[in-house]
Design a protein around this motif. Structure first.
Motif, PDB file in Angstrom:
ATOM      1  N   ALA A 127      27.721  27.178  38.437  1.00 57.99           N
ATOM      2  CA  ALA A 127      27.240  25.828  38.740  1.00 57.99           C
ATOM      3  C   ALA A 127      28.389  24.845  38.571  1.00 57.99           C
ATOM      4  N   PHE A 128      28.461  23.886  39.467  1.00 60.67           N
ATOM      5  CA  PHE A 128      29.540  22.889  39.441  1.00 60.67           C
ATOM      6  C   PHE A 128      28.922  21.509  39.558  1.00 60.67           C
ATOM      7  N   ASP A 129      29.276  20.636  38.628  1.00 61.39           N
ATOM      8  CA  ASP A 129      28.669  19.311  38.610  1.00 61.39           C
ATOM      9  C   ASP A 129      29.634  18.341  37.943  1.00 61.39           C
ATOM     10  N   ALA A 130      29.423  17.065  38.156  1.00 60.45           N
ATOM     11  CA  ALA A 130      30.241  16.020  37.538  1.00 60.45           C
ATOM     12  C   ALA A 130      29.419  15.278  36.494  1.00 60.45           C
ATOM     13  N   ASN A 131      30.070  14.900  35.402  1.00 67.75           N
ATOM     14  CA  ASN A 131      29.408  14.154  34.331  1.00 67.75           C
ATOM     15  C   ASN A 131      30.174  12.856  34.106  1.00 67.75           C
ATOM     16  N   PHE A 132      29.529  11.752  34.393  1.00 61.43           N
ATOM     17  CA  PHE A 132      30.180  10.453  34.243  1.00 61.43           C
ATOM     18  C   PHE A 132      29.783   9.757  32.944  1.00 61.43           C
ATOM     19  N   ARG A 133      28.971  10.427  32.137  1.00 62.94           N
ATOM     20  CA  ARG A 133      28.634   9.874  30.830  1.00 62.94           C
ATOM     21  C   ARG A 133      29.708  10.216  29.794  1.00 62.94           C
ATOM     22  N   LEU A 134      30.345  11.367  29.935  1.00 61.32           N
ATOM     23  CA  LEU A 134      31.364  11.790  28.970  1.00 61.32           C
ATOM     24  C   LEU A 134      32.716  11.173  29.318  1.00 61.32           C
ATOM     25  N   LYS A 135      32.735   9.878  29.462  1.00 58.31           N
ATOM     26  CA  LYS A 135      33.969   9.183  29.798  1.00 58.31           C
ATOM     27  C   LYS A 135      34.784   8.933  28.535  1.00 58.31           C
ATOM     28  N   ASN A 136      36.058   8.667  28.734  1.00 56.56           N
ATOM     29  CA  ASN A 136      36.974   8.499  27.612  1.00 56.56           C
ATOM     30  C   ASN A 136      37.943   7.373  27.929  1.00 56.56           C
ATOM     31  N   LYS A 137      38.137   6.475  27.001  1.00 52.99           N
ATOM     32  CA  LYS A 137      39.071   5.377  27.214  1.00 52.99           C
ATOM     33  C   LYS A 137      40.509   5.885  27.192  1.00 52.99           C
ATOM     34  N   LEU A 260      22.760  18.026  26.274  1.00 57.80           N
ATOM     35  CA  LEU A 260      23.156  18.311  24.897  1.00 57.80           C
ATOM     36  C   LEU A 260      24.481  17.648  24.535  1.00 57.80           C
ATOM     37  N   LEU A 261      25.348  17.450  25.524  1.00 60.79           N
ATOM     38  CA  LEU A 261      26.653  16.848  25.253  1.00 60.79           C
ATOM     39  C   LEU A 261      26.622  15.318  25.298  1.00 60.79           C
ATOM     40  N   ASN A 262      25.774  14.758  26.139  1.00 61.61           N
ATOM     41  CA  ASN A 262      25.787  13.305  26.336  1.00 61.61           C
ATOM     42  C   ASN A 262      25.517  12.494  25.067  1.00 61.61           C
ATOM     43  N   PRO A 263      24.659  12.958  24.146  1.00 60.56           N
ATOM     44  CA  PRO A 263      24.479  12.162  22.920  1.00 60.56           C
ATOM     45  C   PRO A 263      25.761  11.947  22.124  1.00 60.56           C
ATOM     46  N   ALA A 264      26.747  12.823  22.321  1.00 60.49           N
ATOM     47  CA  ALA A 264      28.018  12.658  21.607  1.00 60.49           C
ATOM     48  C   ALA A 264      28.983  11.739  22.340  1.00 60.49           C
ATOM     49  N   SER A 265      28.612  11.284  23.540  1.00 62.92           N
ATOM     50  CA  SER A 265      29.551  10.505  24.350  1.00 62.92           C
ATOM     51  C   SER A 265      29.868   9.150  23.736  1.00 62.92           C
ATOM     52  N   TRP A 266      28.939   8.577  22.977  1.00 63.75           N
ATOM     53  CA  TRP A 266      29.182   7.249  22.404  1.00 63.75           C
ATOM     54  C   TRP A 266      30.319   7.279  21.388  1.00 63.75           C
ATOM     55  N   SER A 267      30.566   8.434  20.781  1.00 59.10           N
ATOM     56  CA  SER A 267      31.676   8.537  19.827  1.00 59.10           C
ATOM     57  C   SER A 267      32.921   9.149  20.465  1.00 59.10           C
ATOM     58  N   THR A 268      32.757  10.118  21.374  1.00 64.28           N
ATOM     59  CA  THR A 268      33.928  10.768  21.969  1.00 64.28           C
ATOM     60  C   THR A 268      34.706   9.829  22.885  1.00 64.28           C
ATOM     61  N   LYS A 269      34.035   8.832  23.462  1.00 65.79           N
ATOM     62  CA  LYS A 269      34.762   7.930  24.359  1.00 65.79           C
ATOM     63  C   LYS A 269      35.761   7.061  23.598  1.00 65.79           C
ATOM     64  N   GLU A 270      35.576   6.909  22.275  1.00 63.64           N
ATOM     65  CA  GLU A 270      36.491   6.116  21.466  1.00 63.64           C
ATOM     66  C   GLU A 270      37.619   6.959  20.876  1.00 63.64           C
ATOM     67  N   MET A 271      37.543   8.273  21.022  1.00 64.88           N
ATOM     68  CA  MET A 271      38.546   9.156  20.425  1.00 64.88           C
ATOM     69  C   MET A 271      39.778   9.246  21.308  1.00 64.88           C
ATOM     70  N   GLY A 272      40.852   9.721  20.714  1.00 68.31           N
ATOM     71  CA  GLY A 272      42.020  10.066  21.502  1.00 68.31           C
ATOM     72  C   GLY A 272      41.746  11.313  22.322  1.00 68.31           C
ATOM     73  N   GLU A 273      42.621  11.578  23.268  1.00 67.27           N
ATOM     74  CA  GLU A 273      42.380  12.703  24.173  1.00 67.27           C
ATOM     75  C   GLU A 273      42.296  14.028  23.428  1.00 67.27           C
ATOM     76  N   GLY A 274      43.196  14.260  22.485  1.00 65.40           N
ATOM     77  CA  GLY A 274      43.201  15.527  21.770  1.00 65.40           C
ATOM     78  C   GLY A 274      41.990  15.708  20.879  1.00 65.40           C
ATOM     79  N   ALA A 275      41.634  14.657  20.125  1.00 68.93           N
ATOM     80  CA  ALA A 275      40.467  14.749  19.246  1.00 68.93           C
ATOM     81  C   ALA A 275      39.200  14.968  20.062  1.00 68.93           C
ATOM     82  N   ARG A 276      39.084  14.256  21.167  1.00 71.68           N
ATOM     83  CA  ARG A 276      37.908  14.424  22.030  1.00 71.68           C
ATOM     84  C   ARG A 276      37.841  15.843  22.575  1.00 71.68           C
ATOM     85  N   HIS A 277      38.979  16.367  22.977  1.00 76.94           N
ATOM     86  CA  HIS A 277      39.039  17.730  23.500  1.00 76.94           C
ATOM     87  C   HIS A 277      38.508  18.727  22.467  1.00 76.94           C
ATOM     88  N   ASP A 278      38.986  18.614  21.224  1.00 73.65           N
ATOM     89  CA  ASP A 278      38.573  19.559  20.184  1.00 73.65           C
ATOM     90  C   ASP A 278      37.103  19.405  19.823  1.00 73.65           C
TER      91      ASP A 278
END
Length: 454
Positions: A127-137, A260-278
């Protein structure tokens, strides 16, 4: 009481590793971030806030990331390899799906030589899809925050991924998106840009590259829920429900992952790229493990077997009601379309709108057929006050009234609305009694069914 001293309580110090393990257990399942967790520990240390508690957020965050990273390495079995961490290949830390076909794990010998009619048993569905909620600054200091699990788990390596995106971005995209401009080192304000790990532009490249893989036969389809948003002709041509070898697969597995992932988006969008990745790697790791664990539940198998038997019986009854000549025509159309989808699509309703003929058109057609049968003397005329078509429509109207009453009962009702429902019920009872009398004329066998039910 004078000689008794109050008992002194000694608090046993807690090892730092206890907090790491506790945080590592809570973070992926409860969407807890380092800052909130450390602030909670500070409140437990001094709930009044009068004392100065050292700020351990940065140090704790680094140690927690290292702890999760080492746990992933341990679960991946890298401790049994020489230079295990350094030589870890891409994707080696990902928890594999137990149900997905893999020639090295769960496929029988000779699976690639089975006849075409059995090939669907070993089909891999992606399955292939796009998620625009897991955005990152976008951050100015991203180079100072590398991911520990870069490319070793579920997400691709950051460097090659960005290089691939560059090949798919044109000047129009750069002008419209600050993230693309930053990727190509154009002038932009980093604080206004957003990065998306998965995007539709990458989808074009993915489809282009995968066509170059040898010995792979691809079949594209639209997921059941997403298909409804497509053009009707596109939906009829590519909807999963009409394709061979997919069964009842709905193709919406990524949507379940996003939920399951979107509830974490409010905090991951404020993280740096590496921290968000992990953090996302750790979260997906837990989701995959829980999915594999739930596959062994016997209850689902019992329900599936019972449902299969019930559906098989109902389908056989429906199939027996279709004339053999018509069934052969449909089967011939389906075989021709599956071999060449430019042929007439058997799933497209012919005549009228794509949704099919209206109730009025069907009613008129039934009336014409009834008149022709009466003129030809094929069927005896019934001594009733209405035609058979009118009788059928009367039954459908009664069903509509029943649905209205059920819907009204579920909602909150005022006194006037409750009175209207009672009037509807009274009207339904009167019409039902009239309809039951008409059934004796137009449905001769109904009296026997009533007697048997008593």
């Amino acid at each position: 009481m004078r000689g008794i001293r109050p008992r002194q309580q000694t608090l046993r110090p807690v090892q730092p590793s206890t907090f790491w393990r506790h945080f590592a257990s809570c973070a992926p399942s409860q969407n807890i971030n380092v800052q909130d967790y450390v602030r909670t520990l500070e409140k437990l240390t001094d709930s009044t806030g009068l004392e100065k508690v050292p700020d351990r957020r940065v140090a704790f965050g680094r140690m927690a990331r290292q702890y999760s990273y080492l746990k992933m390495m341990k679960r991946g079995g890298r401790g049994h390899e020489a230079n295990g961490i350094v030589t870890t290949p891409p994707g080696a830390l990902a928890v594999r799906c137990w149900a997905c076909p893999d020639a090295s794990r769960n496929l029988p010998s000779g699976w690639d030589k089975v006849p075409e009619s059995k090939a669907y048993l070993y089909k891999l569905m992606l399955a292939f899809d796009a998620n625009f909620r897991l955005k990152n600054k976008l951050r100015a200091g991203e180079r100072m925050d590398p991911a520990l699990t870069d490319g070793l788990g579920y997400l691709p390596r950051s460097g090659p991924y960005k290089e691939h995106i560059k090949t798919l971005v044109d000047e129009k995209d750069v002008q419209a998106c600050a993230a693309f401009a930053a990727l190509l080192q154009k002038e932009t304000k980093l604080t206004t840009g957003l990065r998306r790990r998965t995007n539709e532009d990458n989808g074009r490249g993915y489809r282009r590259d995968i066509h170059q893989v040898d010995r792979i036969r691809l079949q594209y389809g639209l997921p059941v829920w997403h298909a409804e948003a497509h053009d009707p002709k596109c939906r009829i041509q590519f909807a999963l429900r009409y394709l061979l070898g997919v069964g009842k697969t709905d193709g919406e597995s990524t949507e379940r992952l996003w939920s399951l992932l979107n509830p974490a988006s409010w905090s991951t969008k404020e993280m740096g790229e590496g921290a968000r990745h992990d953090v996302l790697e750790d979260k997906i790791d837990l989701i995959n493990f829980e999915k594999n664990r739930s596959m062994g539940q016997l209850r689902r198998l019992i329900v599936a077997v019972a449902e299969r038997q019930r559906q098989g019986i109902e389908f056989q009854e429906l199939d027996d009601s279709v004339p053999k000549k018509k069934r052969r025509e449909w089967a011939k159309m389906m075989d021709a379309w599956y071999k060449d989808n430019t042929q007439t699509n058997p799933f497209e309703v012919q005549g009228g709108k794509l949704a099919g003929p209206s109730e009025r058109e069907i009613s008129e057609e039934l009336k014409r057929a009834e008149v022709e049968d009466a003129r030809a003397g094929i069927k005896p005329l019934l001594e009733g006050k209405m035609t058979i078509t009118a009788f059928i429509r009367a039954g459908m109207q009664l069903q509509a009234i029943q649905r209205r009453i059920r819907t009204a009962l579920k909602a909150k009702k005022s006194a006037d609305q409750a009175s209207q429902i009672q009037e509807l019920r009274l009207s339904l009872i009167k019409q039902m009694r009239t309809f039951e009398k008409l059934q004796l004329t137009y449905m001769p066998g109904v009296q026997g069914l009533r007697d048997a039910a008593v």
